[in-house]
Design a protein around this motif. Structure first.
Motif, PDB file in Angstrom:
ATOM      1  N   GLY A  30       0.813  -1.205   0.000  1.00 50.32           N
ATOM      2  CA  GLY A  30       0.000   0.000   0.000  1.00 50.32           C
ATOM      3  C   GLY A  30       0.848   1.258   0.000  1.00 50.32           C
ATOM      4  N   ARG A  31       0.166   2.391  -0.073  1.00 51.24           N
ATOM      5  CA  ARG A  31       0.866   3.673  -0.143  1.00 51.24           C
ATOM      6  C   ARG A  31       1.746   3.859   1.085  1.00 51.24           C
ATOM      7  NH1 ARG A  31       0.807   7.549  -3.607  1.00 51.24           N
ATOM      8  NH2 ARG A  31       1.515   9.652  -3.061  1.00 51.24           N
ATOM      9  N   SER A  32       2.977   4.318   0.827  1.00 53.21           N
ATOM     10  CA  SER A  32       3.942   4.491   1.910  1.00 53.21           C
ATOM     11  C   SER A  32       4.222   5.971   2.148  1.00 53.21           C
ATOM     12  CB  SER A  32       5.250   3.774   1.573  1.00 53.21           C
ATOM     13  OG  SER A  32       5.916   4.458   0.535  1.00 53.21           O
ATOM     14  N   ARG A  33       4.878   6.252   3.243  1.00 53.57           N
ATOM     15  CA  ARG A  33       5.252   7.632   3.555  1.00 53.57           C
ATOM     16  C   ARG A  33       6.175   8.206   2.490  1.00 53.57           C
ATOM     17  NH1 ARG A  33       8.089   8.086   9.116  1.00 53.57           N
ATOM     18  NH2 ARG A  33       9.888   7.427   7.867  1.00 53.57           N
ATOM     19  N   ALA A  34       7.063   7.375   1.943  1.00 54.82           N
ATOM     20  CA  ALA A  34       7.989   7.844   0.906  1.00 54.82           C
ATOM     21  C   ALA A  34       7.244   8.282  -0.349  1.00 54.82           C
ATOM     22  CB  ALA A  34       9.002   6.756   0.565  1.00 54.82           C
ATOM     23  N   ASP A  35       6.114   7.626  -0.657  1.00 54.28           N
ATOM     24  CA  ASP A  35       5.315   8.051  -1.807  1.00 54.28           C
ATOM     25  C   ASP A  35       4.861   9.495  -1.633  1.00 54.28           C
ATOM     26  OD1 ASP A  35       5.426   5.561  -3.134  1.00 54.28           O
ATOM     27  OD2 ASP A  35       3.766   4.794  -1.950  1.00 54.28           O
ATOM     28  N   ASP A  36       4.495   9.872  -0.408  1.00 60.36           N
ATOM     29  CA  ASP A  36       4.054  11.235  -0.133  1.00 60.36           C
ATOM     30  C   ASP A  36       5.231  12.200  -0.026  1.00 60.36           C
ATOM     31  OD1 ASP A  36       1.443  10.389  -0.135  1.00 60.36           O
ATOM     32  OD2 ASP A  36       1.267  10.287   2.049  1.00 60.36           O
ATOM     33  N   GLU A  37       6.387  11.696   0.378  1.00 50.49           N
ATOM     34  CA  GLU A  37       7.567  12.550   0.526  1.00 50.49           C
ATOM     35  C   GLU A  37       8.234  12.872  -0.807  1.00 50.49           C
ATOM     36  OE1 GLU A  37       9.106  11.060   4.950  1.00 50.49           O
ATOM     37  OE2 GLU A  37       9.869  10.103   3.128  1.00 50.49           O
ATOM     38  N   GLY A  38       7.922  12.083  -1.833  1.00 48.15           N
ATOM     39  CA  GLY A  38       8.538  12.317  -3.131  1.00 48.15           C
ATOM     40  C   GLY A  38      10.004  11.958  -3.180  1.00 48.15           C
ATOM     41  N   VAL A  39      10.379  10.894  -2.486  1.00 46.66           N
ATOM     42  CA  VAL A  39      11.777  10.465  -2.465  1.00 46.66           C
ATOM     43  C   VAL A  39      11.908   9.075  -3.073  1.00 46.66           C
ATOM     44  CG1 VAL A  39      12.246  11.840  -0.409  1.00 46.66           C
ATOM     45  CG2 VAL A  39      11.602   9.430  -0.152  1.00 46.66           C
ATOM     46  N   HIS A  40      13.148   8.749  -3.425  1.00 42.45           N
ATOM     47  CA  HIS A  40      13.427   7.391  -3.886  1.00 42.45           C
ATOM     48  C   HIS A  40      13.207   6.429  -2.717  1.00 42.45           C
ATOM     49  CE1 HIS A  40      15.048   7.863  -7.955  1.00 42.45           C
ATOM     50  NE2 HIS A  40      15.546   9.021  -7.542  1.00 42.45           N
ATOM     51  N   GLU A  41      12.573   5.308  -3.029  1.00 46.12           N
ATOM     52  CA  GLU A  41      12.277   4.355  -1.960  1.00 46.12           C
ATOM     53  C   GLU A  41      13.337   3.265  -1.946  1.00 46.12           C
ATOM     54  OE1 GLU A  41       8.082   3.534   0.135  1.00 46.12           O
ATOM     55  OE2 GLU A  41       8.144   3.476  -2.033  1.00 46.12           O
ATOM     56  N   GLY A  42      13.198   2.245  -2.741  1.00 48.05           N
ATOM     57  CA  GLY A  42      14.185   1.180  -2.730  1.00 48.05           C
ATOM     58  C   GLY A  42      14.330   0.583  -1.345  1.00 48.05           C
ATOM     59  N   ARG A  43      15.532   0.647  -0.779  1.00 49.96           N
ATOM     60  CA  ARG A  43      15.780   0.087   0.547  1.00 49.96           C
ATOM     61  C   ARG A  43      15.489   1.087   1.672  1.00 49.96           C
ATOM     62  NH1 ARG A  43      18.705  -4.776   0.287  1.00 49.96           N
ATOM     63  NH2 ARG A  43      17.801  -5.868  -1.485  1.00 49.96           N
ATOM     64  N   TYR A  44      15.017   2.285   1.322  1.00 51.07           N
ATOM     65  CA  TYR A  44      14.549   3.227   2.339  1.00 51.07           C
ATOM     66  C   TYR A  44      13.335   2.599   3.010  1.00 51.07           C
ATOM     67  CZ  TYR A  44      12.563   7.659   4.133  1.00 51.07           C
ATOM     68  OH  TYR A  44      12.048   8.661   4.923  1.00 51.07           O
ATOM     69  N   ASP A  45      13.442   2.343   4.302  1.00 51.78           N
ATOM     70  CA  ASP A  45      12.417   1.536   4.981  1.00 51.78           C
ATOM     71  C   ASP A  45      11.266   2.409   5.463  1.00 51.78           C
ATOM     72  OD1 ASP A  45      11.189  -0.717   5.834  1.00 51.78           O
ATOM     73  OD2 ASP A  45      12.505  -1.095   7.539  1.00 51.78           O
ATOM     74  N   SER A  46      10.449   2.819   4.530  1.00 54.13           N
ATOM     75  CA  SER A  46       9.342   3.729   4.806  1.00 54.13           C
ATOM     76  C   SER A  46       8.093   2.950   5.224  1.00 54.13           C
ATOM     77  CB  SER A  46       9.049   4.550   3.542  1.00 54.13           C
ATOM     78  OG  SER A  46       7.933   5.371   3.712  1.00 54.13           O
ATOM     79  N   PRO A  47       7.394   3.374   6.261  1.00 49.47           N
ATOM     80  CA  PRO A  47       6.178   2.681   6.688  1.00 49.47           C
ATOM     81  C   PRO A  47       4.979   3.045   5.815  1.00 49.47           C
ATOM     82  CG  PRO A  47       6.531   4.575   8.084  1.00 49.47           C
ATOM     83  CD  PRO A  47       7.721   4.509   7.155  1.00 49.47           C
TER      84      PRO A  47
END
Length: 217
Positions: free
Chosen positions: A14-31
């Motif tokens: 599902g949608r993650s915090r990184a999706d809203d932050e506009g950052v690269h996700e990958g191994r960034y462990d965003s909830p």
């Protein structure tokens, strides 16, 4: 006796915090965000409501990435459906090295896209997985699922890595498969041939249609 067909459902988190932050996700462990949790809950409720119909997924077990956004999505669904869950590092998103967590513009400034990157080169000059390593990991992840012996398996992972998996299954190395928030693909794998039948991509029957969408003949 092992069934001759493996029905595999490949689900993006599902949608993650990184999706809203506009950052690269990958191994960034965003909830997950609250929206992401609601999406996972809606899918769990949809599949539970289908439990007595011919369209029921009938999952016998599930695998998931150990990154928070995928693991939480999987936990919401498997707890609702009563399906055993096996977190597995092999299903984590591409290792994008120093890009993880960087805003897109900053990442492009610091790590401009090369004119050519060999499949054996790392994701960036400062580290990350090569495409060859990602492909090898995709095959290992699939092998682990295959050896589980179940007929219907759910996997909860990430858009990039699920694309790598589908490319290995279909041989479409130049293809890109869409995966929106809690979008899923369905694949039937024969155990008596090399046939992989892709029966659906980016399915979201549990979500309302986008604003302004209309039915077309």
């Amino acid at each position: 006796m092992i069934a001759q067909t493996l029905h595999l459902t490949l689900l993006r988190h599902g949608r993650s915090r990184a999706d809203d932050e506009g950052v690269h996700e990958g191994r960034y462990d965003s909830p997950l965000t609250e929206v992401g949790r609601a999406q996972a809950q809606a899918l769990a409720a949809y599949w539970r409501a289908q439990s007595q119909s011919s369209t029921a997924p009938g999952f016998e077990l599930a695998f998931c990435s150990t990154l928070a956004r995928a693991h939480e999505t999987a936990r919401i669904i498997t707890d609702t459906l009563g399906v055993p869950l096996h977190p597995d590092d092999l299903w984590r998103e591409w290792d994008n090295g120093p890009l993880a967590g960087l805003p897109h513009e900053e990442a492009l400034r610091r790590f401009p896209l090369p004119a050519f990157r060999h499949d054996l080169d790392p994701f960036t000059p400062e580290g990350g997985e090569s495409q060859a390593a990602i492909r090898a990991r995709a095959l290992l992840a699939l092998e682990r699922v295959w050896r589980a012996g179940a007929a219907r398996i759910l996997v909860v992972s990430h858009g990039g890595f699920l694309n790598s998996v589908l490319r290995e299954l279909t041989g479409a190395q130049r293809a890109w498969f869409a995966f929106g928030d809690t979008g899923f693909a369905t694949v039937e794998l024969s155990r008596t041939s090399h046939t992989a039948l892709l029966t659906g991509v980016n399915l979201t029957p549990h979500l309302p249609p986008p604003a302004g969408a209309t039915d077309k003949d």
